[in-house]
Design a protein around this motif. Structure first.
Motif, PDB file in Angstrom:
ATOM      1  N   VAL A 168       0.837  -1.210   0.000  1.00  0.00           N
ATOM      2  CA  VAL A 168       0.000   0.000   0.000  1.00  0.00           C
ATOM      3  C   VAL A 168       0.873   1.262   0.000  1.00  0.00           C
ATOM      4  O   VAL A 168       0.636   2.203  -0.766  1.00  0.00           O
ATOM      5  CB  VAL A 168      -0.971   0.006   1.206  1.00  0.00           C
ATOM      6  CG1 VAL A 168      -1.733   1.319   1.263  1.00  0.00           C
ATOM      7  CG2 VAL A 168      -1.958  -1.156   1.117  1.00  0.00           C
ATOM      8  N   GLY A 169       1.902   1.276   0.850  1.00  0.00           N
ATOM      9  CA  GLY A 169       2.787   2.453   0.897  1.00  0.00           C
ATOM     10  C   GLY A 169       3.479   2.681  -0.441  1.00  0.00           C
ATOM     11  O   GLY A 169       3.638   3.822  -0.896  1.00  0.00           O
ATOM     12  N   GLU A 170       3.856   1.589  -1.072  1.00  0.00           N
ATOM     13  CA  GLU A 170       4.498   1.647  -2.395  1.00  0.00           C
ATOM     14  C   GLU A 170       3.537   2.270  -3.413  1.00  0.00           C
ATOM     15  O   GLU A 170       3.954   3.084  -4.244  1.00  0.00           O
ATOM     16  CB  GLU A 170       4.837   0.197  -2.777  1.00  0.00           C
ATOM     17  CG  GLU A 170       5.705  -0.008  -3.972  1.00  0.00           C
ATOM     18  CD  GLU A 170       5.917  -1.523  -4.204  1.00  0.00           C
ATOM     19  OE1 GLU A 170       5.463  -2.357  -3.381  1.00  0.00           O
ATOM     20  OE2 GLU A 170       6.530  -1.851  -5.239  1.00  0.00           O
ATOM     21  N   ALA A 171       2.264   1.907  -3.334  1.00  0.00           N
ATOM     22  CA  ALA A 171       1.269   2.471  -4.254  1.00  0.00           C
ATOM     23  C   ALA A 171       1.139   3.977  -4.028  1.00  0.00           C
ATOM     24  O   ALA A 171       1.089   4.755  -4.990  1.00  0.00           O
ATOM     25  CB  ALA A 171      -0.077   1.772  -4.071  1.00  0.00           C
ATOM     26  N   ALA A 279      -0.076  -1.362  12.012  1.00  0.00           N
ATOM     27  CA  ALA A 279       1.322  -0.964  12.071  1.00  0.00           C
ATOM     28  C   ALA A 279       1.831  -0.643  10.680  1.00  0.00           C
ATOM     29  O   ALA A 279       1.237  -1.054   9.684  1.00  0.00           O
ATOM     30  CB  ALA A 279       2.161  -2.091  12.681  1.00  0.00           C
ATOM     31  N   GLY A 280       2.937   0.094  10.624  1.00  0.00           N
ATOM     32  CA  GLY A 280       3.543   0.463   9.347  1.00  0.00           C
ATOM     33  C   GLY A 280       3.277   1.922   9.019  1.00  0.00           C
ATOM     34  O   GLY A 280       2.322   2.523   9.531  1.00  0.00           O
ATOM     35  N   GLY A 281       4.116   2.480   8.171  1.00  0.00           N
ATOM     36  CA  GLY A 281       4.089   3.914   7.883  1.00  0.00           C
ATOM     37  C   GLY A 281       2.763   4.425   7.347  1.00  0.00           C
ATOM     38  O   GLY A 281       2.383   5.575   7.618  1.00  0.00           O
ATOM     39  N   ALA A 284       0.090   6.220   9.378  1.00  0.00           N
ATOM     40  CA  ALA A 284       0.194   7.633   9.744  1.00  0.00           C
ATOM     41  C   ALA A 284      -0.884   8.457   9.039  1.00  0.00           C
ATOM     42  O   ALA A 284      -1.138   9.608   9.408  1.00  0.00           O
ATOM     43  CB  ALA A 284       1.581   8.163   9.365  1.00  0.00           C
ATOM     44  N   ASN A 285      -1.530   7.881   8.044  1.00  0.00           N
ATOM     45  CA  ASN A 285      -2.516   8.592   7.224  1.00  0.00           C
ATOM     46  C   ASN A 285      -3.828   8.806   8.011  1.00  0.00           C
ATOM     47  O   ASN A 285      -4.479   7.845   8.422  1.00  0.00           O
ATOM     48  CB  ASN A 285      -2.762   7.761   5.954  1.00  0.00           C
ATOM     49  CG  ASN A 285      -3.748   8.396   5.012  1.00  0.00           C
ATOM     50  OD1 ASN A 285      -4.927   8.477   5.304  1.00  0.00           O
ATOM     51  ND2 ASN A 285      -3.253   8.831   3.868  1.00  0.00           N
ATOM     52  N   THR A 286      -4.212  10.062   8.190  1.00  0.00           N
ATOM     53  CA  THR A 286      -5.359  10.369   9.051  1.00  0.00           C
ATOM     54  C   THR A 286      -6.675   9.774   8.547  1.00  0.00           C
ATOM     55  O   THR A 286      -7.385   9.125   9.326  1.00  0.00           O
ATOM     56  CB  THR A 286      -5.475  11.891   9.276  1.00  0.00           C
ATOM     57  OG1 THR A 286      -4.267  12.319   9.910  1.00  0.00           O
ATOM     58  CG2 THR A 286      -6.654  12.249  10.155  1.00  0.00           C
TER      59      THR A 286
HETATM   60  P1  AMP Z   1       7.494   2.198   6.510  1.00  0.00           P
HETATM   61  O1  AMP Z   1       7.734   1.307   5.314  1.00  0.00           O
HETATM   62  O2  AMP Z   1       6.749   1.540   7.625  1.00  0.00           O
HETATM   63  O3  AMP Z   1       8.754   2.877   6.960  1.00  0.00           O
HETATM   64  O4  AMP Z   1       6.549   3.373   6.017  1.00  0.00           O
HETATM   65  C1  AMP Z   1       6.842   4.151   4.895  1.00  0.00           C
HETATM   66  C2  AMP Z   1       5.695   4.077   3.910  1.00  0.00           C
HETATM   67  O5  AMP Z   1       4.539   4.673   4.499  1.00  0.00           O
HETATM   68  C3  AMP Z   1       5.989   4.824   2.635  1.00  0.00           C
HETATM   69  O6  AMP Z   1       5.578   4.048   1.534  1.00  0.00           O
HETATM   70  C4  AMP Z   1       5.147   6.086   2.781  1.00  0.00           C
HETATM   71  O7  AMP Z   1       4.736   6.640   1.563  1.00  0.00           O
HETATM   72  C5  AMP Z   1       3.969   5.595   3.580  1.00  0.00           C
HETATM   73  N1  AMP Z   1       3.333   6.691   4.286  1.00  0.00           N
HETATM   74  C6  AMP Z   1       3.879   7.496   5.219  1.00  0.00           C
HETATM   75  N2  AMP Z   1       3.011   8.456   5.599  1.00  0.00           N
HETATM   76  C7  AMP Z   1       1.879   8.250   4.871  1.00  0.00           C
HETATM   77  C8  AMP Z   1       0.613   8.913   4.797  1.00  0.00           C
HETATM   78  N3  AMP Z   1       0.361   9.993   5.539  1.00  0.00           N
HETATM   79  N4  AMP Z   1      -0.301   8.418   3.934  1.00  0.00           N
HETATM   80  C9  AMP Z   1      -0.035   7.322   3.183  1.00  0.00           C
HETATM   81  N5  AMP Z   1       1.145   6.672   3.207  1.00  0.00           N
HETATM   82  C10 AMP Z   1       2.088   7.124   4.040  1.00  0.00           C
END
Ligand code: AMP
Ligand code: MG
Length: 356
Positions: A168-171, A279-281, A284-286
């Motif tokens: 998802v973060g990659e997308a 968990a995971g980055g 952080a998305n509200t």
């Molecule tokens: P991590 O891999 O756990 O270090 O998290 C980093 C990933 O989280 C990256 O792909 C970021 O683009 C994504 N990320 C961080 N903040 C946001 C946000 N506010 N909304 C969506 N994705 C996020």
């Protein structure tokens, strides 16, 4: 019995971090320090993490980060119960830096070493922050991983579902890149989405309604790209609307996939989870956080959503996972190897679409 005090070291991606965490005999945790140095600015000109540069940057500052974590915690090396290092999965150069440093400290201070799986650390963080009891349902959504897991005990994880293609973060990052938004993309897409019309584009929601709690993001990502190409040159409003419509699709599919995950959890364990843990980055998305509050309420389960600084990579989660393992007598010897790949669920790793 006294509290355990564990130093944790994280260097698997682009955060250099060290932390000291205490764990009481009853299992309660306390963060004594958590020093995180992000490499975002170093990688920003390249539009993504450059592994060689990341490894070098970890080497340069890790010693200082550890010293600062020990100073802030006001703890001496002799007072530590164990030293924990993330031994993978991740970018191998950085992993080598972190686990080798953890070994060196363990050897010099004559303390036990705990080699921690970075994903396990994400999985166990909610026990530190929220005291969640086993078994629980974990949604791990980061830049490299998208998984639903049944967390049954320390060291007992069953992967219920995973992504068949992108995380998802990659997308989020790829959508940001195709819209020429700055790196890192996730937070930028969120910012743009807040100004946009989520109903302007009806993007696909892959896998919605499927029984298996798997994910697929690439079709959605491609739909955004095709729409962006059709509209080019893009106005500011186009960019905001594309982001809003993309994010709305992600919200829908995450909610649907978590529901499928909860069903799979119940089928497997014969009971519901004590909590939905995220968990995971991406957590952080509200809007995603808000949507998961509703999903957990629908599922009649508690939501454990660590604060943003504990959702992203940090040393405290490594220290905590180290403390949890150490409390159960799980230590590692100094021959332990760094691992680029290290699935939490070895059985799932054998499946054809294993990614972790
Ligand atoms: P991590 O891999 O756990 O270090 O998290 C980093 C990933 O989280 C990256 O792909 C970021 O683009 C994504 N990320 C961080 N903040 C946001 C946000 N506010 N909304 C969506 N994705 C996020
Ligand atoms: Mg991570």
């Amino acid at each position: 019995m006294a509290d355990l005090l564990v130093l944790g070291i994280e260097s698997t991606c682009d955060e250099t971090s060290a932390a000291v965490v205490a764990r009481s005999p009853s299992g309660a945790g306390q963060i004594r320090s958590n020093v995180v140095r992000s490499q975002v600015e170093i990688h920003s000109p390249y539009g993504g993490v450059v592994p060689e540069i990341a490894a070098r940057a970890h080497v340069e500052i890790l010693d200082h980060v550890i010293a600062e974590a020990m100073r802030q915690a006001n703890v001496s090396y002799q007072e530590l119960s164990a030293v924990a290092g993330a031994a993978g999965p991740g970018l191998i150069g950085g992993v080598i830096v972190g686990i080798t440093t953890a070994k060196a400290i363990a050897l010099a201070a004559r303390k036990p070493l705990v080699a921690v799986n970075h994903l396990e650390a994400h999985a166990l963080t909610a026990r530190l922050t929220d005291g969640v009891a086993f078994p629980y349902l974990l949604l791990l959504v980061s830049g490299g991983h998208t998984q639903l897991l049944a967390v049954e005990d320390v060291g007992r994880y069953t992967r219920l579902g995973t992504t068949l293609d992108d995380a998802v973060g990659e997308a989020f990052d790829k959508v940001a890149k195709m819209l020429s938004l700055p790196y890192p993309g996730g937070p930028e897409v969120e910012k743009q989405a807040a100004q946009g019309d989520a109903r302007r584009f009806a993007f696909p929601r892959p896998m919605m309604g499927r029984r298996e709690p798997d994910f697929s993001l690439s079709g959605l990502k491609t739909a955004v790209r095709l729409e962006a190409e059709r509209l080019a040159p893009l106005s500011e409003q186009d960019v905001a609307d594309l982001c809003a419509s993309f994010q709305a699709a992600v919200l829908d599919l995450l909610a649907d996939r978590v529901r499928a995950g909860a069903k799979a959890f119940r089928d497997r364990l014969g009971r519901g989870p004590t909590a939905l843990v995220v968990a995971g980055g991406v957590a952080a998305n509200t809007p995603i956080r808000e949507s998961l509050v509703r999903v957990a309420a629908d599922l009649n389960t508690r939501l454990a959503l660590p604060t943003r600084d504990l959702c992203t990579d940090n040393g405290a989660m490594i220290a905590w996972a180290g403390a949890e393992r150490f409390a159960l007598g799980m230590t590692d010897d100094l021959t332990v190897s760094p691992r680029a790949r290290w699935p939490l669920d070895p059985a799932a790793a054998a499946s054809p679409h294993a990614r972790a």
